[in-house]
Design an enzyme around this catalytic site. Structure first.
Site, PDB file in Angstrom:
ATOM      1  N   HIS A   1     -16.744  -6.539  -0.833  1.00  0.00           N
ATOM      2  CA  HIS A   1     -17.341  -7.629  -1.593  1.00  0.00           C
ATOM      3  C   HIS A   1     -17.816  -8.751  -0.675  1.00  0.00           C
ATOM      4  O   HIS A   1     -18.928  -9.229  -0.795  1.00  0.00           O
ATOM      5  CB  HIS A   1     -16.284  -8.205  -2.542  1.00  0.00           C
ATOM      6  CG  HIS A   1     -16.546  -7.855  -3.957  1.00  0.00           C
ATOM      7  ND1 HIS A   1     -16.518  -8.768  -4.963  1.00  0.00           N
ATOM      8  CD2 HIS A   1     -16.856  -6.674  -4.522  1.00  0.00           C
ATOM      9  CE1 HIS A   1     -16.790  -8.170  -6.094  1.00  0.00           C
ATOM     10  NE2 HIS A   1     -16.992  -6.902  -5.861  1.00  0.00           N
TER      11      HIS A   1
ATOM     12  N   GLU B   1     -25.145  -9.049  -9.022  1.00  0.00           N
ATOM     13  CA  GLU B   1     -23.853  -9.065  -8.300  1.00  0.00           C
ATOM     14  C   GLU B   1     -23.916  -8.247  -7.009  1.00  0.00           C
ATOM     15  O   GLU B   1     -24.223  -7.051  -7.021  1.00  0.00           O
ATOM     16  CB  GLU B   1     -22.750  -8.511  -9.221  1.00  0.00           C
ATOM     17  CG  GLU B   1     -21.376  -8.586  -8.560  1.00  0.00           C
ATOM     18  CD  GLU B   1     -20.243  -8.139  -9.480  1.00  0.00           C
ATOM     19  OE1 GLU B   1     -20.347  -8.295 -10.709  1.00  0.00           O
ATOM     20  OE2 GLU B   1     -19.242  -7.628  -8.947  1.00  0.00           O
TER      21      GLU B   1
ATOM     22  N   ASP C   1     -31.017  -2.722 -24.413  1.00  0.00           N
ATOM     23  CA  ASP C   1     -30.324  -3.925 -24.872  1.00  0.00           C
ATOM     24  C   ASP C   1     -28.872  -3.898 -24.365  1.00  0.00           C
ATOM     25  O   ASP C   1     -28.030  -3.188 -24.907  1.00  0.00           O
ATOM     26  CB  ASP C   1     -30.395  -3.916 -26.408  1.00  0.00           C
ATOM     27  CG  ASP C   1     -29.682  -5.081 -27.051  1.00  0.00           C
ATOM     28  OD1 ASP C   1     -28.874  -5.752 -26.381  1.00  0.00           O
ATOM     29  OD2 ASP C   1     -29.919  -5.308 -28.247  1.00  0.00           O
TER      30      ASP C   1
HETATM   31  C1  MEV Z   1     -16.094  -6.594 -10.100  1.00  0.00           C
HETATM   32  O1  MEV Z   1     -17.352  -6.938 -10.587  1.00  0.00           O
HETATM   33  C2  MEV Z   1     -15.610  -5.315 -10.706  1.00  0.00           C
HETATM   34  C3  MEV Z   1     -14.201  -4.907 -10.339  1.00  0.00           C
HETATM   35  O2  MEV Z   1     -13.284  -5.963 -10.636  1.00  0.00           O
HETATM   36  C4  MEV Z   1     -13.864  -3.682 -11.165  1.00  0.00           C
HETATM   37  C5  MEV Z   1     -12.431  -3.237 -11.092  1.00  0.00           C
HETATM   38  O3  MEV Z   1     -11.549  -4.061 -10.869  1.00  0.00           O
HETATM   39  O4  MEV Z   1     -12.212  -2.035 -11.357  1.00  0.00           O
HETATM   40  C6  MEV Z   1     -14.069  -4.612  -8.877  1.00  0.00           C
END
Ligand code: MEV
Length: 438
Positions: free
Chosen positions: A393, A85, A296
């Site tokens: 993101h 990710e 794991d």
């Molecule tokens: C995304 O992979 C993770 C988040 O959604 C975590 C959160 O909302 O605290 C950004």
């Protein structure tokens, strides 16, 4: 019409590929090309990976990154993370750097106890069963001695066996609830071997017990298996600093930021829809280290989420508070991991990652993972309560979009430069690419 196949596992690797290509793809040549492009050119290394599982046809790559600058109990770590990710490694690194300048992370291991159970059905008098258990407890332990010797030499072994009456939840259901210390091993094989031995002893002793009726002698062992719920294999990681040092961005005052963080955690404590996502963000950090160190991740996930629901509703794994001028943010999470056995000596990258982590013991690795989870959560929640998550993101996602559309290095360079000062959207990136290509 597809037909089932018998003896697939007996086919050679290339026969398996021929079969899958002939039956499950439109383009057999392309399938072969892609699978082979992921084979390792070092045939010894490829064979090692082939032999980790059954029916191997290729390798599935996962990026491995490094999040540096983690100051944990005054010691600096660079943490290897294996994750697909975008933005997880960047977020961890950012949080690490931020806290490195504010005293770093403090961790405490609250327990290292592992659990396993022998589940059995018994039709008869509970008090007779309790007496029987008292009589055979030393035999249960002594008959498992051949399995525990080397673990005992390393300071581990069986801690206790307790008979539990579960008949109020399920008629005739009892269990041997067993606890273990497994030192630097995750201990699954050790625990399961001990449990299967306990089950044998239990059945044998029941059959021979002079005070049991015929029915009581026929006690039925349903299964013997370790539990991935390990509430006493627990670690705490914490950061704290004076509120005026929470100067993450110019857009919000440190006090407002601290209060928003606390509120966000309070919401995750009471609202399961939010808690699941909140904890998912924590697991972004933890799973990446779990994978990179050959542990794991399914076990860790299952145990963490069960712990998040331990009080009856699913809740946040992290906590935050303001006391006077001090902001604290911490996590408490069960993490049963190993730094010996399993893949640790076998997988060259796992071996390397443990070296990068300065050859941690299992207890040290628990602390590193908890810190990775806390850092990730701090990064995610601090974005959420300030700029929102999409800015960061989408920036990280930009490269994925460019790769999806086969952007050349030159195109990437131009577009990355453009989006330094523009908001990244999928459409926006495509437009830029189209413009360049005109
Ligand atoms: C995304 O992979 C993770 C988040 O959604 C975590 C959160 O909302 O605290 C950004």
């Amino acid at each position: 019409m597809k037909k089932p196949i018998a003896g697939f596992s007996k086919l050679s690797k290339s026969e398996k590929i021929e079969w899958i290509a002939a039956n499950y793809t439109q383009n057999p040549q392309e399938l072969k090309k892609i699978l082979e492009s992921y084979w390792n050119s070092d045939s010894r290394l490829q064979q090692l990976h082939d032999e980790f599982i059954e029916n191997t046809i290729s390798n599935f790559y996962m990026p491995m990154g490094i999040a540096p600058n983690f100051l944990i109990n005054d010691r600096l770590y660079a943490i290897p993370m294996a994750i697909e990710e975008s933005s997880v490694v960047a977020a961890a690194s950012k949080a690490a750097k931020f806290w490195e300048g504010r005293g770093g992370f403090r961790t405490t291991v609250l327990g290292t106890e592992k659990v396993g159970q022998v589940h059995f059905m018994y039709h008869g008098s509970t008090s007779k069963l309790l007496d029987f258990f008292k009589n055979i407890k030393t035999t249960l332990l002594s008959e498992a001695e051949h399995l525990t010797q080397s673990m005992q030499k390393r300071g581990g072994g069986i801690k206790d066996i307790v008979l539990k009456d579960k008949t109020s939840e399920l008629p005739n259901y009892y269990q041997l609830h067993c606890t273990f210390e497994t030192q630097d091993a995750m201990g699954a094989n050790f625990i399961n071997s001990c449990l299967e031995q306990f089950a044998e002893t239990l059945k044998k002793e029941a059959l021979a017990h002079p005070y049991f009726s015929e029915q009581e002698k026929q006690l039925e062992v349903v299964m013997s298996i370790l539990s991935n719920y390990v509430p006493n294999c627990l670690v705490k990681a914490e950061v704290r600093c004076p509120i005026d040092q929470l100067n993450l961005t110019q857009d919000i005052s440190p006090r407002d930021f601290a209060e928003k963080m606390v509120r966000a955690v309070e919401i995750a404590k009471v609202e399961p829809y939010r808690a699941v996502t909140h904890n998912k963000g924590i697991m972004n950090g933890i799973d990446a280290v779990v994978l990179a160190t050959g542990n794991d991740f399914r076990a860790i996930e299952a145990g963490a989420h069960a712990y998040a629901a331990k009080d009856g509703t699913y809740s946040s794994l992290t906590h935050a508070k303001i006391e006077g001028d001090l902001f604290s943010f911490w996590i408490e999470i069960p993490l049963a991991v190993g730094t010996v056995g399993g893949l640790t000596k076998l997988h060259p990258l796992v071996k390397l990652n443990l070296e990068i982590l300065q050859q941690p013991s299992a207890v040290e690795l628990m602390q590193i993972m908890a810190v990775a989870g806390l850092a990730q959560n701090f990064a995610a929640v601090s974005s959420l309560v300030t700029t929102g998550i999409q800015k960061g993101h989408m920036k990280m996602h930009l490269m994925n979009i460019l790769n999806q559309h086969n952007a050349t290095d030159k195109e990437k360079e131009a577009i990355l430069a453009h989006f330094k000062t523009h908001t990244v959207t999928h459409r926006g990136v495509l437009n830029s690419l189209e413009n360049l290509r005109k």
